[in-house]
Design a protein around this motif. Structure first.
Motif, short mmCIF file in Angstrom:
data_model
loop_
_atom_site.label_atom_id
_atom_site.label_comp_id
_atom_site.label_asym_id
_atom_site.label_seq_id
_atom_site.Cartn_x
_atom_site.Cartn_y
_atom_site.Cartn_z
N GLU A 1 13.77 -2.06 7.06
CA GLU A 1 13.99 -2.70 7.59
C GLU A 1 14.37 -3.92 7.65
OE1 GLU A 1 12.61 0.12 11.06
OE2 GLU A 1 11.35 -1.04 10.89
N GLU A 2 13.73 -4.77 7.48
CA GLU A 2 13.65 -6.50 7.36
C GLU A 2 14.81 -6.52 6.34
OE1 GLU A 2 9.88 -7.48 6.68
OE2 GLU A 2 8.78 -7.26 8.56
N ASN A 3 14.57 -5.95 4.73
CA ASN A 3 15.38 -6.24 3.97
C ASN A 3 17.13 -5.77 3.40
OD1 ASN A 3 14.07 -8.83 2.15
ND2 ASN A 3 12.20 -6.78 2.87
N ALA A 4 17.06 -5.11 3.71
CA ALA A 4 18.89 -4.13 3.86
C ALA A 4 19.91 -4.77 4.28
CB ALA A 4 18.04 -2.46 4.76
N ILE A 5 20.40 -4.56 3.48
CA ILE A 5 22.26 -4.87 4.49
C ILE A 5 22.96 -4.26 4.16
CG2 ILE A 5 22.27 -6.21 1.24
CD1 ILE A 5 24.45 -3.16 0.90
N PRO B 1 0.48 -1.04 0.20
CA PRO B 1 -0.35 0.08 -0.02
C PRO B 1 0.90 1.09 0.04
CG PRO B 1 0.17 -0.75 2.13
CD PRO B 1 0.42 -1.93 1.23
N ALA B 2 0.40 2.10 -0.51
CA ALA B 2 0.71 3.27 -0.42
C ALA B 2 1.14 3.86 1.26
CB ALA B 2 0.12 4.64 -0.74
N ASP B 3 1.81 3.56 1.74
CA ASP B 3 1.69 3.49 2.66
C ASP B 3 3.16 4.02 3.58
OD1 ASP B 3 2.75 3.62 5.81
OD2 ASP B 3 0.71 2.38 6.63
N PRO B 4 4.05 5.13 4.48
CA PRO B 4 5.55 5.18 4.56
C PRO B 4 5.61 4.23 5.19
CG PRO B 4 4.40 6.95 4.25
CD PRO B 4 3.32 6.42 3.93
N GLN B 5 5.06 3.50 6.31
CA GLN B 5 5.33 2.52 7.55
C GLN B 5 5.67 1.82 7.03
OE1 GLN B 5 6.18 4.16 10.18
NE2 GLN B 5 5.90 6.00 9.26
N VAL B 6 4.90 1.06 6.03
CA VAL B 6 4.83 -0.04 5.55
C VAL B 6 6.46 -0.51 4.64
CG1 VAL B 6 3.24 -1.79 4.16
CG2 VAL B 6 1.75 -0.82 5.64
N VAL B 7 6.77 0.93 4.15
CA VAL B 7 7.56 0.94 2.91
C VAL B 7 8.92 0.12 4.16
CG1 VAL B 7 8.94 1.96 1.42
CG2 VAL B 7 6.23 1.36 1.38
N ARG B 8 8.67 1.35 5.52
CA ARG B 8 9.62 1.65 5.83
C ARG B 8 9.93 -0.07 6.91
NH1 ARG B 8 11.50 5.86 9.83
NH2 ARG B 8 10.04 6.42 9.32
N ARG B 9 9.22 -0.61 7.27
CA ARG B 9 9.23 -1.84 7.70
C ARG B 9 9.56 -3.11 6.63
NH1 ARG B 9 4.79 -0.85 10.26
NH2 ARG B 9 3.46 -2.33 8.46
N PHE B 10 9.72 -2.59 5.34
CA PHE B 10 9.88 -3.44 4.36
C PHE B 10 11.29 -3.23 4.38
CE2 PHE B 10 11.67 -4.98 0.32
CZ PHE B 10 10.63 -6.12 -0.15
#
Length: 465
Positions: free
Chosen positions: A461-465, A450-459
């Protein structure tokens, strides 16, 4: 050569080196980064640059702005960047009917963004290796930036890339080019919204300094000054080639644009040449905030209209702030106040004196989808040359403002990237070049959010190197 330092349009940061500028992306005061001065080429310098091959011209132009990378390293980065292009001139310029066409689609993803992003990918890898650091690139795309950025970064060491695109609002070919890259350091995020929603999320996450530093976020879209710098080169290349043939020292460029990045590179080239580019033609589709600005002083937000030239379906032009800095006399306080006002009121107002200066830099036309299709058809009938719908917008505007000066129209993408639009105009689809063949059969890697900054932020956080 005199050292070049970089500043923010909003004046809130200490001057940066070029290397720091590249790795910073968006300035920490929320502004965009610019060189402290734009060099003006002397007659002797123009003469020395005029006949250079593209790679050598790029190296020489970069040297004015890049004073903290050794010459041999910079030359090597330039050569690596353009080794992937299929035309020896990198961005050839060809005469078609009454205009010149500057072909910017000979890179790996067949779009003008390759010119900058092949260079930027190698530059990131070089700087991160030098520092022993890692980076997570975050960007938004209305179409071509995404695939060009991904192809510039895929497989590079110490880099991961997160690209947001508006779900269902890029062309099918553009979507396939992005989502069929399955390298482990590549993350495609399809956002349920518009490009402006994607761009707003990216800007919001960059403005969260704690998050930006913790996950070492870097910018690959035209927020990053290195993107603009790489694009300045092809304006100078085309200018030198066309004026040599035409025997006239002044030209116009027509630029299809939505985000103001490509035409801002033209503005920088215009200032460097100091007289060679008479004016830049700013061509928009129905998403015409920039045309309304030039022609009526109306920079006000409206709803995004989906069109057959989707890379230009933008209302908030992120690079516009860079031009404002010069329009306001390089006064960062005025820029800061204007951007704060725009965030609240969704519009900006300009004086007649300011608008007269704008019109000394730009001409502008908004081109409808019907006119775009007609231009593709009529230009093909006259020249046997197939335009993609974005290039057609630029050609239509270029023809409208053609005078005794040569008109150079930027061809921003290969027509095969937009077969539906070309077929509507001509009754047949353009030939499919080798890089696009078999894309639909390849495995895909994409996440719908969804166009939700918090959802993108969590993604992230979970996948960053």
């Amino acid at each position: 050569m005199r050292e070049m330092r970089y500043i923010s349009t909003r004046g809130g940061i200490a001057p940066l080196s070029f290397k720091e500028t590249v790795l910073t992306g968006l300035a920490e005061d929320g502004g965009l980064i610019l060189p402290e001065r734009i060099p003006v080429l002397s007659a002797e310098e123009k003469k020395a640059l005029r006949d250079l091959p593209y790679q050598d011209l790029a190296f020489k132009v970069f040297q004015y702005f890049v004073t903290d990378i050794p010459e041999e390293d910079l030359q090597r980065l330039v050569n690596k960047a353009y080794a992937t292009f299929t035309h020896p001139d990198i961005t050839p310029v060809v005469k078609k009917g009454p205009v010149w066409i500057l072909e910017l689609f000979h890179g790996p993803t067949l779009a003008f963004k390759d010119v900058a992003l092949q260079f930027l990918g190698h530059l990131f890898e070089y700087l991160l290796s030098e520092r022993g650091e890692k980076m997570n690139i975050l960007g938004a795309t209305s179409g071509d930036t995404g695939s060009a950025a991904i192809y510039g970064v895929r497989g590079k060491k110490n880099l991961a890339i997160f690209i947001l695109h508006p779900h269902g609002r890029v062309s099918p070919v553009q979507a396939l080019q992005m989502t069929t890259v399955t390298d482990p350091n590549v993350f495609n995020l399809a956002i349920k919204g518009t490009f402006d929603d994607c761009q707003a999320i990216v800007k919001l996450l960059f403005s969260d300094l704690e998050f930006k530093h913790r996950y070492r976020l870097g910018a690959v879209n035209s927020i990053n000054w290195a993107r603009v710098l790489a694009q300045v080169v092809y304006y100078l290349f085309a200018y030198f080639r066309v004026t040599e043939v035409e025997g006239i020292e002044e030209v116009r460029f027509s630029v299809p644009t939505g985000n103001f990045g490509d035409i801002f590179a033209g503005y920088v080239a215009r200032r460097m040449l100091s007289g060679g580019i008479e004016r830049l033609v700013l061509a928009t589709n129905e998403n015409d905030i920039l045309t309304r600005f030039v022609n009526h002083g109306d920079y006000s937000l409206r709803e995004v209209v989906p069109t057959i030239s989707p890379s230009m379906d933008i209302q908030v032009a992120s690079n516009f702030e860079r031009y404002l800095y010069y329009l306001y006399g390089e006064n960062p306080i005025r820029v800061r106040e204007a951007m704060s006002r725009f965030a609240e009121e969704k519009r900006l107002v300009f004086s007649e004196e300011e608008l007269s200066r704008v019109r000394a830099d730009f001409l502008s036309l908004s081109v409808s989808q019907e006119e775009t299709l007609r231009t593709i058809r009529e230009f093909y009938e006259e020249t046997s040359y197939i335009l993609d719908p974005h290039t057609a917008v630029g050609v239509r505007a270029g023809l409208a403002f053609r005078d005794e000066r040569p008109m150079i129209c930027l061809a921003t993408a290969h027509p095969a990237k937009f077969p539906e639009a070309v077929s509507r105009a001509l009754g047949f689809e353009p030939p499919i070049p080798e890089p696009l063949q078999g894309l639909s059969e390849k495995p895909r890697k994409v996440v719908l959010l969804p166009a939700d900054p918090q959802v993108v932020r969590r993604f992230i956080e979970e996948n960053a190197i």
